[in-house]
Enzyme design. Structure first.
Site, PDB file in Angstrom:
ATOM      1  CG  ASP A  23     -61.310 -43.573 -48.392  1.00 21.21           C
ATOM      2  OD1 ASP A  23     -61.207 -44.556 -47.648  1.00 21.21           O
ATOM      3  OD2 ASP A  23     -60.319 -43.009 -48.913  1.00 21.21           O
ATOM      4  CG  ASP A  31     -58.250 -45.214 -47.018  1.00 24.23           C
ATOM      5  OD1 ASP A  31     -58.343 -44.177 -46.352  1.00 24.23           O
ATOM      6  OD2 ASP A  31     -58.264 -45.228 -48.266  1.00 24.23           O
ATOM      7  CG  HIS A  41     -51.765 -43.167 -50.202  1.00 25.94           C
ATOM      8  ND1 HIS A  41     -52.000 -44.481 -50.563  1.00 25.94           N
ATOM      9  CD2 HIS A  41     -52.988 -42.558 -50.185  1.00 25.94           C
ATOM     10  CE1 HIS A  41     -53.303 -44.654 -50.755  1.00 25.94           C
ATOM     11  NE2 HIS A  41     -53.918 -43.509 -50.521  1.00 25.94           N
ATOM     12  CG  HIS A  66     -57.692 -44.822 -51.977  1.00 22.96           C
ATOM     13  ND1 HIS A  66     -58.499 -43.923 -51.295  1.00 22.96           N
ATOM     14  CD2 HIS A  66     -57.990 -44.687 -53.290  1.00 22.96           C
ATOM     15  CE1 HIS A  66     -59.252 -43.272 -52.165  1.00 22.96           C
ATOM     16  NE2 HIS A  66     -58.965 -43.712 -53.374  1.00 22.96           N
TER      17      HIS A  66
END
Length: 316
Positions: free
Chosen positions: A251, A168, A131, A170
């Site tokens: 995740d 991931d 990120h 995200h």
């Protein structure tokens, strides 16, 4: 050849505060699994504090960003307190060293793989990285670990075309932003949408080098494998990478509290096998995997276990 595991005890010293999902117990859960006899053949190395860390971080981030993170780390150490970068992203007294070692783990993994001293590598690190945008820390991340590793493979070792593939839950907005205008850098991501950070639409394509495969909450292995095959693997083959970095977030596991996808360990094993297959065909098998998310300790530990075991199997 062996698979390399790079990690460091200092990753557990990065303190994010009470109740934060990106917590030191993540490292301990993985340590417990990888201590099993199943992983005895792993080559193990500590993540280094290298002399060239600032130089390599500047491949992906401007000097101003590096200096801001350093100063936040120095403030946290001087005051023995937590310094908030944003609502999710926290510097503790030990965080600056952990962030540097996380980058160093990726650089060292690239060196070892490119020198053919190991078949492939897994960097068990925190804080995560995908990120972190060019000039902004966010989403638990200070520096874009995977992007830096990929750019280093190109600048130091002559890998012309480098790829980061991210599973991931995200979207890795930071990796995407850093690669956006570089036709020799490939970014592919499966992720849940809508979900933090709000990026990752099909329409986000960079200069034809960005490939997003958004999934919906509730999607499981069938939808993941179809999207991964059509939207990631096919263009990755066409890109013909010289080096692959995996942003290995777990995740998307069905147990994870921060996402709504329904993947299980077998799905991560499948994705690892497929990426290793692309690497075997185009990149002499050269893969470095870097840990990103994964916040249910049981789901994380088991998923990392199958991911590393698969790397060991394909590299042997």
């Amino acid at each position: 050849m062996a698979t390399l595991l790079i990690t460091h005890p200092g990753f557990t010293d990065h303190d994010t505060g009470i109740g934060h999902p990106e917590r030191p117990d993540r490292m301990r859960a993985i340590d417990k699994v990888l201590a099993h006899d199943t992983y005895a053949a792993l080559q193990r190395m500590e993540a280094p504090l290298r002399d060239d860390l600032e130089t390599q971080i500047l491949l992906a981030h401007p000097k101003d960003h590096f200096d801001r993170m350093r100063k936040a780390g120095e403030q946290a150490k001087a005051t023995t307190s937590l310094v908030r970068i944003d609502g999710d992203t926290v510097m503790s007294p030990a965080s600056w060293e952990a962030a540097l070692r996380a980058v160093g783990a990726g650089l060292q993994a690239v060196d070892e793989v490119m020198a053919d001293r190991v078949a492939n590598a897994f960097a068990q690190v925190r804080p995560p990285g995908h990120h972190a945008e060019n000039d902004r820390a966010m989403g638990f991340c200070f520096f874009s670990n995977a992007a830096i590793a990929a750019l280093y493979a190109r600048s130091k070792h002559g890998a012309k075309r480098v790829a980061v593939v991210d599973f991931d839950v995200h979207h890795g907005n930071g990796t995407q932003e850093i690669f956006w205008s570089d036709k020799d850098c490939f970014y592919g991501s499966t992720h849940q949408m809508p979900l933090f950070p709000g990026t990752g639409e099909l329409s986000e394509t960079g200069v034809g080098n960005i490939f997003n495969a958004p999934l919906r909450s509730g999607d499981g292995g069938d939808q993941f494998r179809e999207a991964f095959t059509d939207r990631i693997l096919k263009p990755l083959h066409n890109f013909s990478p010289d080096f692959i970095v995996i942003s290995a977030g777990f995740d998307a596991h069905r147990r994870d509290p921060l996402g709504g996808l329904q993947l299980v360990e077998a799905d991560f094993m499948w994705a690892t096998e497929k990426l290793a297959g692309v690497a075997q065909e185009h990149a002499k098998g050269r893969v470095v995997s870097m840990l990103e998310g994964g916040y249910d300790l049981d789901g994380l530990a088991k998923s990392v276990g199958v991911h590393v075991r698969t790397l060991m199997d394909v590299g042997s």
